[in-house]
Design an enzyme around this catalytic site. Structure first.
Site, PDB file in Angstrom:
ATOM      1  N   SER A  79       0.977   7.782   5.699  1.00 49.57           N
ATOM      2  CA  SER A  79       0.933   6.527   6.442  1.00 49.57           C
ATOM      3  C   SER A  79       2.211   5.704   6.285  1.00 49.57           C
ATOM      4  O   SER A  79       2.349   4.656   6.918  1.00 49.57           O
ATOM      5  CB  SER A  79      -0.292   5.707   6.018  1.00 49.57           C
ATOM      6  N   GLU A  93       2.408   5.528  -5.874  1.00 45.98           N
ATOM      7  CA  GLU A  93       1.245   6.386  -6.119  1.00 45.98           C
ATOM      8  C   GLU A  93       0.465   5.945  -7.365  1.00 45.98           C
ATOM      9  O   GLU A  93       0.244   6.728  -8.293  1.00 45.98           O
ATOM     10  CB  GLU A  93       1.679   7.850  -6.277  1.00 45.98           C
ATOM     11  N   ALA A  94       0.032   4.710  -7.358  1.00 48.50           N
ATOM     12  CA  ALA A  94      -0.639   4.111  -8.519  1.00 48.50           C
ATOM     13  C   ALA A  94      -1.888   4.873  -8.942  1.00 48.50           C
ATOM     14  O   ALA A  94      -2.268   4.850 -10.110  1.00 48.50           O
ATOM     15  CB  ALA A  94      -1.002   2.659  -8.210  1.00 48.50           C
TER      16      ALA A  94
END
Ligand code: ADP
Ligand code: MG
Ligand code: ZN
Length: 201
Positions: free
Chosen positions: A21, A90-91
């Site tokens: 996204s 990218e937690a």
């Protein structure tokens, strides 16, 4: 598009959405602008995701920025020094108390920008992003393009085999899918998300 910047106070920005996204691209864009504003910037990425060169955060469109690799939220707090702007890509792959760490950093005046998946391949909330969305001042939810029909997509479809929550992969394992094209894993059994599943029924 975010066109406000905090002055003299810390805050939290969350950039979420499905795979492809544009979360990483948007993170890099905001961080580059912070550099232009002569703010000090540090970026963290998870050790788990070794798809790309390890010292870089790289988007699917090959935008890159240098990053430190960490396994836990504690490491973020230890390494963060005096940097004014902190990026975390990218937690969902960073273990430990990321919400508490990020809250403390914002309370101490830092601007923290976090990306991550808001939902997993089963379309369930994927912590810690949902909690971070509650903690954040600004939330941006992005959509991808559905790999099947071209509509705006908000789901991550696992097309490879496997049922583990975390399974690292790119286009060979995952597709972005819209509401109509997404197939929940429990409805498709072992053939999770295979294209054409609905057509044959
Ligand atoms: P994310 O971090 O959300 O996974 P990235 O920022 O790494 O996304 O990559 C976004 C880029 O991926 C887009 O600008 C585009 O070039 C590329 N891309 C590949 N497949 C798609 C797709 N299905 N929808 C949107 N972008 C895609
Ligand atoms: Mg990304
Ligand atoms: Zn679709």
């Amino acid at each position: 598009m975010l066109n406000v910047v905090p002055k003299g106070t810390g805050w939290i920005e969350v950039i979420c959405g499905c795979m492809f996204s544009g979360k990483t691209e948007e993170l890099i864009r905001r961080l580059r602008r912070a550099v232009i504003a002569q703010q000090s910037v540090i970026v963290f990425k998870s050790k788990i995701d070794e798809r790309y060169e390890s010292k870089l955060v790289v988007s699917h469109s090959e935008h890159k920025i240098e990053a430190l690799q960490v396994a836990t939220a504690r490491e973020v707090e230890e390494l963060v020094g005096d940097f004014q702007v902190i990026g975390i890509d990218e937690a969902q792959f960073i273990a430990g108390e990321l919400v508490n760490v990020v809250r403390r950093l914002a309370n101490r005046g830092r601007r923290v920008i976090i990306t991550g998946l808001d939902t997993d391949f089963r379309a369930e909330p994927f912590e810690p992003i949902p909690q971070l969305m509650c903690e954040a001042e600004v939330v941006t939810k992005l959509m991808a393009v559905c790999h099947r029909c071209g509509a705006p997509a908000h789901r991550t479809q696992r097309i490879g085999a496997g049922t583990d929550l975390v399974q690292i992969g790119g286009q060979e394992q995952y597709e972005a899918r819209c509401r109509s094209c997404y197939v929940p894993p429990d409805e498709s059994g072992e053939r999770t998300g295979q294209a054409g599943l609905f057509d044959s029924e």
